[in-house]
Every structure is written in structure tokens, then in C-alpha cells.
Design an enzyme around this catalytic site. Sequence first.
Site, PDB file in Angstrom:
ATOM      1  N   ASP A  25      -3.777   7.508  11.218  1.00 53.27           N
ATOM      2  CA  ASP A  25      -3.025   6.251  11.096  1.00 53.27           C
ATOM      3  C   ASP A  25      -1.662   6.412  11.747  1.00 53.27           C
ATOM      4  OD1 ASP A  25      -5.018   5.118   9.608  1.00 53.27           O
ATOM      5  OD2 ASP A  25      -3.817   4.804   7.811  1.00 53.27           O
ATOM      6  N   LYS A  82      -7.211  -2.455  12.122  1.00 54.74           N
ATOM      7  CA  LYS A  82      -7.852  -2.999  10.920  1.00 54.74           C
ATOM      8  C   LYS A  82      -7.768  -4.522  10.883  1.00 54.74           C
ATOM      9  CE  LYS A  82      -6.456   0.881   7.907  1.00 54.74           C
ATOM     10  NZ  LYS A  82      -7.756   1.526   7.618  1.00 54.74           N
ATOM     11  N   ARG A 166     -20.044  12.274  -2.614  1.00 53.99           N
ATOM     12  CA  ARG A 166     -21.112  12.851  -3.451  1.00 53.99           C
ATOM     13  C   ARG A 166     -22.130  11.783  -3.846  1.00 53.99           C
ATOM     14  NH1 ARG A 166     -21.247  17.974  -4.886  1.00 53.99           N
ATOM     15  NH2 ARG A 166     -19.331  19.205  -5.024  1.00 53.99           N
ATOM     16  N   GLY A 215      -7.334   9.519   0.976  1.00 53.44           N
ATOM     17  CA  GLY A 215      -6.752  10.542   0.106  1.00 53.44           C
ATOM     18  C   GLY A 215      -6.618  11.912   0.727  1.00 53.44           C
ATOM     19  N   GLY A 236      -4.781   8.881   6.710  1.00 58.84           N
ATOM     20  CA  GLY A 236      -3.906   7.714   6.713  1.00 58.84           C
ATOM     21  C   GLY A 236      -2.476   8.123   6.490  1.00 58.84           C
ATOM     22  N   SER A 237      -2.066   8.051   5.221  1.00 56.95           N
ATOM     23  CA  SER A 237      -0.679   8.346   4.881  1.00 56.95           C
ATOM     24  C   SER A 237      -0.387   9.843   4.952  1.00 56.95           C
ATOM     25  CB  SER A 237      -0.401   7.826   3.470  1.00 56.95           C
ATOM     26  OG  SER A 237      -0.963   6.540   3.310  1.00 56.95           O
TER      27      SER A 237
END
Lengths: 295, 191
Positions: A25, A82, A166, A215, A236-237
Site C-alpha cells: 500500500d 481500490k 486456515r 494484519g 497495507g499499513s
Amino acid sequence: MAKETGSFEVKVGLAEMLKGGVIMDVTTVEQAQIAEQAGAVAVMALERIPADIRRDGGVARMSHPGMIKEIQAAVSIPVMAKCRIGHFAEAQILAALEVDFIDESEVLTPADEAHHIEKHRFKIPFVCGARDLGEALRRIGEGAAMIRTKGEAGSGNIVEAVRHMRSIQGTIRKLTVQDQSELMAVAKELGAPFSLVQQVAKIGKLPVPNFSAGGIATPADAALMMQLGAESVFVGSGIFKSEDPADRAQAIVAATTYFQDPAKLAAVSANLQGAMPGLEMSEIPAEERLQERGW
Amino acid sequence: MVATIGVLALQGAFTRHQATLERLGCQTVAVRYPRDLERLDGLVIPGGESGTISRQLDSSGLRQPIITFAGEKPVLGTCAGLIIMSRESAGSQVQGLDLLDLDVVRNGWGRQAHSFTSSLPVTLNGHSEELPAIFIRAPRITRVGQGVEVLAAIDGEPVLVRQGRHLGATFHPELTADTRIHQLFLRAVEE
């Protein structure tokens, strides 16, 4: 000579080329260049990274077209952007800008609370988030050429991405040993197209590449998701909210290639500064969880 | 003899090449370290992001060992792999291995919106046949050096080339069920 553009195999083809890589990102030209120099396989151009969207609140929309064009001009790797869930007019604009991939993303505020975009009618490939196999196959049914786990964007917490990967992989493994006569009941339970359930049962994997997002903040997080079956990772972040974006970006690229080599993972992690601060899931109220968006 | 073929596995569509080669009876090795080149009969450099792969050739220490390997054994490059095997790519994030005397332009056909499939006329065994070809943000070859044989072209532009034992394609034979390009490469391996 006759050339056919926009076929499903051409869309999935680009997803295949992004395997074993990191999609980062970025919100500025400078960040896009740092990402490219660090070895990113693509950048996601957006105005605010998920951690800031979460902090600021309000309606989050498609990025400004001018900003996307600046980033396209600054790097030679694919540029993704996006659009809001169900906002096909935003997607049409992104297609007109010739972004390389459109992420119909739960990180932005949904525009339609019942329908996703009919993606087959676009020549540009789409990636969509999923928390389980049913959601993944609904998106593929609509035309997505790549699936990514949703995880919990902007949290810096890998637990949700792990749960989603999972769930997808576990359900696929079960499908491969089920009797043909059981598959319709499975399709009903998953809320997934029957033909795609049959296909997954036969080939033992999703019919399109399966990446991970939501995450990932460290090289170890990237290696974890790759070992759980992700074929690439989105960060991302995690990069530009850390104390050392360029070094961390390079280290996560190396971790995605050498995810099975703990000594290498230790070496690339050894000199990193602080990762982004993370959020414990209980700190995020249920109504603020981005992963709940999508149908 | 069962050939053992390495596929450079730093990034990209390496598993698709491995699947095709295994279907043709080869053993395959995912190459991530210089030691992986030992005992290989040939090497494939896959499609992917050429800048990413080129950077990792340096950080992995594989650049010079691959050049040495290519002095004796055949190498097949597809799309990004062809860019990496070439001499020169314009304005680029890529440092080539100079195994094919070509100048190329990355993403020469444009962005993904212009990626395409085509039926490609190709001369493989002295006669013309058609191959399904998928071009993904493909490079364009702007110059071929002496000693480079053009095996297929689109609108007059080379897309499949051979120089000595090495083979390069700007498209993706690993994404189709057609194995003729890999078979052509394996013939060079056998020689």
C-alpha cells in the site's frame, strides 16, 4: 494478427505473475518509489492506509484519479487501486485509468449492502477479500481473478488473516475427500456456486491465486501466511506505519521468497526498528471490524 | 535419462513451469540458492516482475553463478525471464544477464488492459504450426543481434527467439496446456 484482450485467462495470468511477491500500500509517489526499489511486485495506490482510515472514520472512497496517475507515471510495476464494494462506477473509472488490478475492498465504505460488482464484464482483473471458502467462491463466481484473505486491515494483528486462511484451506482439504454426492449440500451450506465447489473438490485448491492480506506487519508474519498456503502477501499499513519503511519492505520481500528458511528470516529481521503498533482484536468494536463488510 | 531442470524461484510463476516440466517427465528443483544449480541439466527463468527478480538475483548471490551455468547449459526465459536474459532493457529497473543479444522494452504493449492472447504461427521443426500464446504486460523486443534466430513473430515483431542453446519467449507457455515450447527447450537440454 488477432489479439484478444480481457479474457479470464489473461486476468488470472497477471495474478500468476505476482506470486511469491509482496504488494504494498502506498499513498504518495515517494512511497511508491521506495516500494519498487525494495522489490515490491505491485503497489496499491490509495489516499489513506487502512490504519488511518480506521482512525479518521467517515466515508472512505476510491482514491483521487490524479494521485493514481502520478503513481502510474512514477513506477514501472503494476499499479492497483481500490473501489468500494458494489460501486461499479468507481470501478469503471479505475478501468478507464488503466490500473492493472482493481481491489473491490472492504477497507473502503461499502456502496451496496447486498451486491458485489459483476466483475466478468470488466477487462481489468479484480481481487476480492474473503474470510472463508464460500465467500471466496462467490467472488470468483462474480469474476474475481484473485482472492486474498481479508484479515483485519489496519490492525497490525495477524490473527484474523490466519483464521481466514486456515478456514479456506481447511475447508478445501475436507472437500477433496468428500463423496461427489455430498457436494451439493456443501455448496448450499457455503452459499457457493455448485460448479466451483465441484472444481475445488477436484483440484484441491482455489481456481485462482490465493493471496493473504490484513494484519501483516513483520517478515515473520509474511512467512507465517506463506507457510499456511498464501501464494503472495499484501502489506497495507505494516510498512509505512513502521519506523523503517525501506528496510522493512526489503525484509518482507526476502521473507516471502525464503519463507521456509528460518535462518534467513532471522537474518533479514535482525536489524529492523519498531514495527507498527498493533491492535488487540477486543479493542476493535464489532461494528468497526472491516472484515464484516462483504456479502 | 530423466532430466533435472531448475526453475528460478525468487518470485513469479515458477510453480507453473515446474508443473509443465514434470508433466513431460522431468525432475524439477526450485532454485533459490547458488547451491541449487548443482546437478541441473537446464534452468528456466519464469515470468514475474522483472525488477523484483533482478534485485533478488543480487541479494541471493545467484547472478554470477547463473551466468557461469549458462556458459555450459541451456536456459529458457519467459516474459520477465527473457528480459533478465537480454542484454539491454530500456530505462529500466533490470540489469540483464546478457545471455541473449536483444534490446527489450518492458511492458512494451502497455498496461494490463492491453494484455492479450493470440494464436501464434511458429516454425519449430522445419514446418509452420500454431501455438496458443498469452502475453501479460509483455516486453517488446526492439533489436535482435546477429546469431539470434527468430522462431516466431507477431506483426513482424519477434516474440520467440533462440541464440545457441538458449531460448526466450515474451509470452507464457507455462500458462497453457500446450507443452511444445518446453519440449523444444528439453531438446536443447538433451543435446
